[in-house]
Design an enzyme around this catalytic site. Structure first.
Site, mmCIF file in Angstrom:
data_model
loop_
_atom_site.group_PDB
_atom_site.id
_atom_site.type_symbol
_atom_site.label_atom_id
_atom_site.label_comp_id
_atom_site.label_asym_id
_atom_site.label_seq_id
_atom_site.Cartn_x
_atom_site.Cartn_y
_atom_site.Cartn_z
ATOM 1 N N HIS A 8 3.083 11.076 2.361
ATOM 2 C CA HIS A 8 2.947 9.861 2.708
ATOM 3 C C HIS A 8 2.584 8.583 1.572
ATOM 4 O O HIS A 8 1.528 7.904 1.347
ATOM 5 C CB HIS A 8 1.647 9.865 3.626
ATOM 6 C CG HIS A 8 2.506 8.506 4.162
ATOM 7 N ND1 HIS A 8 1.633 8.048 5.166
ATOM 8 C CD2 HIS A 8 3.180 7.255 4.386
ATOM 9 C CE1 HIS A 8 1.736 6.932 6.088
ATOM 10 N NE2 HIS A 8 3.170 6.420 5.032
ATOM 11 N N HIS A 10 4.524 4.630 -0.328
ATOM 12 C CA HIS A 10 5.134 4.159 -0.126
ATOM 13 C C HIS A 10 5.058 3.248 -1.462
ATOM 14 O O HIS A 10 4.485 2.787 -2.362
ATOM 15 C CB HIS A 10 4.890 3.340 0.656
ATOM 16 C CG HIS A 10 5.091 3.698 2.130
ATOM 17 N ND1 HIS A 10 6.690 3.280 3.196
ATOM 18 C CD2 HIS A 10 4.038 3.537 3.147
ATOM 19 C CE1 HIS A 10 5.398 4.503 3.893
ATOM 20 N NE2 HIS A 10 4.444 4.107 4.174
ATOM 21 N N ARG A 73 8.418 0.439 1.658
ATOM 22 C CA ARG A 73 7.254 0.054 1.206
ATOM 23 C C ARG A 73 7.252 -0.605 3.306
ATOM 24 O O ARG A 73 7.985 -1.496 3.712
ATOM 25 C CB ARG A 73 6.748 -1.424 0.909
ATOM 26 C CG ARG A 73 5.482 -1.490 1.492
ATOM 27 C CD ARG A 73 5.140 -3.012 1.021
ATOM 28 N NE ARG A 73 4.044 -3.464 0.494
ATOM 29 C CZ ARG A 73 3.181 -4.399 -0.418
ATOM 30 N NH1 ARG A 73 3.064 -5.143 -1.177
ATOM 31 N NH2 ARG A 73 1.582 -5.481 0.048
ATOM 32 N N SER A 75 5.349 -1.703 5.278
ATOM 33 C CA SER A 75 5.251 -3.281 5.972
ATOM 34 C C SER A 75 6.052 -3.745 5.900
ATOM 35 O O SER A 75 6.627 -5.042 6.281
ATOM 36 C CB SER A 75 4.323 -4.171 6.037
ATOM 37 O OG SER A 75 4.164 -4.410 4.205
ATOM 38 N N HIS A 180 7.519 5.639 11.647
ATOM 39 C CA HIS A 180 5.983 5.122 10.489
ATOM 40 C C HIS A 180 6.732 3.563 11.455
ATOM 41 O O HIS A 180 8.003 2.556 11.494
ATOM 42 C CB HIS A 180 6.915 5.336 9.702
ATOM 43 C CG HIS A 180 5.385 4.434 8.791
ATOM 44 N ND1 HIS A 180 4.982 2.710 9.036
ATOM 45 C CD2 HIS A 180 4.770 5.057 8.058
ATOM 46 C CE1 HIS A 180 3.549 2.795 7.697
ATOM 47 N NE2 HIS A 180 3.459 4.367 7.610
ATOM 48 N N TYR A 196 0.355 0.242 13.488
ATOM 49 C CA TYR A 196 0.484 1.873 12.696
ATOM 50 C C TYR A 196 -0.446 2.148 13.899
ATOM 51 O O TYR A 196 0.510 3.522 14.171
ATOM 52 C CB TYR A 196 -0.012 1.227 11.722
ATOM 53 C CG TYR A 196 0.441 1.065 10.320
ATOM 54 C CD1 TYR A 196 1.494 -0.241 10.744
ATOM 55 C CD2 TYR A 196 0.903 1.437 8.563
ATOM 56 C CE1 TYR A 196 2.636 -0.735 9.856
ATOM 57 C CE2 TYR A 196 1.320 1.084 7.991
ATOM 58 C CZ TYR A 196 2.336 -0.107 8.379
ATOM 59 O OH TYR A 196 2.923 -0.571 7.202
ATOM 60 N N HIS A 225 -0.648 8.600 9.016
ATOM 61 C CA HIS A 225 -2.563 8.165 9.868
ATOM 62 C C HIS A 225 -2.757 9.207 10.489
ATOM 63 O O HIS A 225 -3.483 8.540 11.823
ATOM 64 C CB HIS A 225 -2.168 6.980 10.564
ATOM 65 C CG HIS A 225 -1.325 5.797 9.737
ATOM 66 N ND1 HIS A 225 -0.410 5.396 10.363
ATOM 67 C CD2 HIS A 225 -1.308 5.183 8.756
ATOM 68 C CE1 HIS A 225 0.353 4.854 9.559
ATOM 69 N NE2 HIS A 225 0.497 4.699 8.846
ATOM 70 N N GLU A 286 -0.954 7.481 1.900
ATOM 71 C CA GLU A 286 -0.434 6.331 1.889
ATOM 72 C C GLU A 286 -1.522 5.597 0.843
ATOM 73 O O GLU A 286 -1.279 4.392 0.844
ATOM 74 C CB GLU A 286 -0.792 5.554 2.775
ATOM 75 C CG GLU A 286 0.556 4.620 3.815
ATOM 76 C CD GLU A 286 0.599 3.934 5.003
ATOM 77 O OE1 GLU A 286 -1.183 4.828 5.843
ATOM 78 O OE2 GLU A 286 1.164 3.794 5.318
ATOM 79 N N ARG A 292 -7.401 0.305 -0.425
ATOM 80 C CA ARG A 292 -7.457 0.258 -1.372
ATOM 81 C C ARG A 292 -8.466 -0.238 -1.833
ATOM 82 O O ARG A 292 -9.089 0.143 -2.753
ATOM 83 C CB ARG A 292 -6.439 -1.553 -2.295
ATOM 84 C CG ARG A 292 -4.802 -1.384 -2.313
ATOM 85 C CD ARG A 292 -4.342 -1.964 -2.230
ATOM 86 N NE ARG A 292 -3.165 -1.927 -1.585
ATOM 87 C CZ ARG A 292 -1.640 -2.375 -2.336
ATOM 88 N NH1 ARG A 292 -1.991 -3.171 -3.613
ATOM 89 N NH2 ARG A 292 -0.451 -2.492 -1.194
#
Lengths: 344, 344
Positions: A8, A10, A73, A75, A180, A196, A225, A286, A292
């Site tokens: 997973h 992106h 990505r 989003s 997703h 999500y 997730h 992810e 982050r």
């Protein structure tokens, strides 16, 4: 030694030109004279290389993972924007970039395709892009958005025949789908903190309510997730299935549904591995994604999920091998074939 | 010995006449000649007594709990049906029944009020019913539906000034609110398997995004069903708050937000008590509710949550006392006053 395969990832770090092009495309919805052509987007191999080497690949080396299944990505898919043509051009651009990354770093990145979904549009319109990604780009899976409206949930449940054209192609090509969603345009739902996770929970419950895997026994869904709220409420889901006179979840859905390890703390990962069978858990981080930062309680990155797997007292060495590699190769047969062709 | 106080019970077992009256009311929305009057509903004390003695009270005795905070059936609130007048008449009837139960069983049941919410209607219209329930019925809390549309999420987030009239009354009367949605009329969301859990997660994330408790420092929200996906994804929520430059969750929301123990298996309860401070956890079972069966893996009822608390190796005896009684009395000050007045 296992290959460590992150199922997973992106392309969250694409060169800024991509976002600028998208903004121009969005402007072009209202002002057709401003609509850019796909060919207007110029991103060089060097730019792609740098965006990966300084970000995902750097962290993969630091953390010790080998391969990332790499999709556009999430989003930014934003299927709610514009019509099918807008989504179609955008998906083609994003998928091509992930493909180019996979050719620049063939040992480390394998493409997974986004679909040109659009609210109210028949999912069968996504088939040409899906087939191109499989046949020309070597995509090993797809991301399927159960709510292309972006938080208004106007599509039917995943068990509805509405979605069957996609499932027929998934069965034909032995392609799993990660369920997703994308950006929420509903002010109630924070994208990564609510929408999500809600989508993950919602999808799993839809699969319990239906009997989709009777029609498509080989279909495989990856719920990201860590399965949303599902493992934490495993008793509730088992009990609800029982109320509905469904078979035990083991046979009803767990031959077809898998959870990733994008759960950003040790107790969460431990719960996942306490209640969900090892065969249903696939390694993922992810990274570089929604979370982050560094966890002040551990000093490590929240999304360095390999640390939680390593530290698990529940998992044996063989269990860890299955989560890092074995399950991922089994759920993504086209990845397995690609790796075997490279003698891995 | 602690009092065992279940802070989350609904009158799911009301005599059938209630449902029949509601069906007539719904028919009356389209056909005003068919609209029943509130006075048309006749339920005797004996009927109320029987519906409780053979159900909730029987199970409370079997399982060893003393008091249930008792509100109208959550899935029957159905605020999306009809207009404010329809909701207002319905809420008044349902709240009165819970009040009557509390007078018939004053040692065991304490009323919590539903509100006559209606989609698109100013929440301040709920104030008269709220005040009646507090002043005349002795309600110690309210249930607040963040999505009166029933799964379309058309109201603003809980941090919006839209909701402030309710919060002002909560502050004035020292009333906590349980954030509880009702039936989903969106086919994507199973009511108890998706919509309830999604709402819990959504509400918590809204509270992280906002700064509501700066405006209302004494406000208390109880997020049911163990907080939805929140404890399982505690790292994600801590990390997202960090990205947003919010204070640590401990100070940002955890003086005002509490989770109940409606998590129907041991590993889930253990996770809850691993990551959420004891002071934020309140005992509850939501019995007799969504999950009424017996777990074949344990031989016990899924919703017999006291067993999981008892079996916890994480909680000390003092922790258990806080969860069963201390925290509930602190979060529901009007309950505490009522119990003290009864020398408890």
């Amino acid at each position: 030694m296992s290959l460590i395969i992150d199922c997973h990832g992106h392309y969250t770090t694409a060169p800024k030109a991509l976002e600028a092009w998208r903004n121009q495309q969005i402007a072009g919805i209202k002002d057709p004279a401003a609509m850019p052509r796909a060919a207007d987007l110029k991103i060089s191999d060097d730019e792609l290389r740098e965006s990966i080497e300084t970000n995902q690949l750097r962290l993969m080396k630091e953390r010790g993972s080998d391969i990332t299944l790499f999709s556009p990505r999430a989003s930014f898919m934003a299927h709610h924007i514009g019509d099918f043509n807008v989504s179609s051009t955008w998906a083609a651009i994003c998928n091509e970039l992930c493909y180019r990354v996979s050719t620049l770093f063939p040992d480390n990145f394998v493409p997974v395709a986004m679909l040109p979904q659009s609210p109210g549009v028949d999912p069968k319109t996504c088939i040409p892009e899906l087939e191109k990604c499989v046949k020309e780009y070597g995509a090993v899976g797809i991301n399927l958005n159960p709510d292309p409206s972006g938080g208004h949930w106007t599509s039917p449940p995943l068990t509805d025949r509405h979605w069957y054209p996609i499932y027929e192609k998934m069965a034909e090509y032995d392609l799993p789908a990660m369920i997703h969603v994308s950006t929420s345009c509903n002010a109630c739902f924070h994208t990564t903190g609510a929408h999500y996770l809600n989508a993950d929970t919602t999808a799993f419950m839809q699969l319990i309510q239906g009997d989709l895997f009777k029609d498509f026994p080989t279909l495989k869904f990856l719920i990201p997730h860590g399965g949303g709220a599902v493992p934490y409420h495993w008793g509730r889901f088992r009990g609800l299935a029982q109320e509905m006179k469904k078979p035990l979840l083991d046979t009803h859905v767990m031959n077809n549904v898998f959870f990733d390890t994008c759960v950003y703390h040790q107790p969460g990962i431990d719960l996942l591995n306490t209640v969900i069978p090892v065969k249903n858990v696939l390694f993922a981080s992810e990274m570089i994604g929604a979370v982050r930062g560094i966890d002040p309680t551990t000093g490590n990155y929240y999304d360095d999920t390999k640390r939680y797997i390593e530290a698990s007292k529940i998992l044996s060495a063989e269990d860890k091998h299955q989560i890092y590699e074995g399950n991922v190769r089994r759920v993504f047969p086209r990845l397995d074939a690609r790796l075997k062709a490279r003698n891995k």
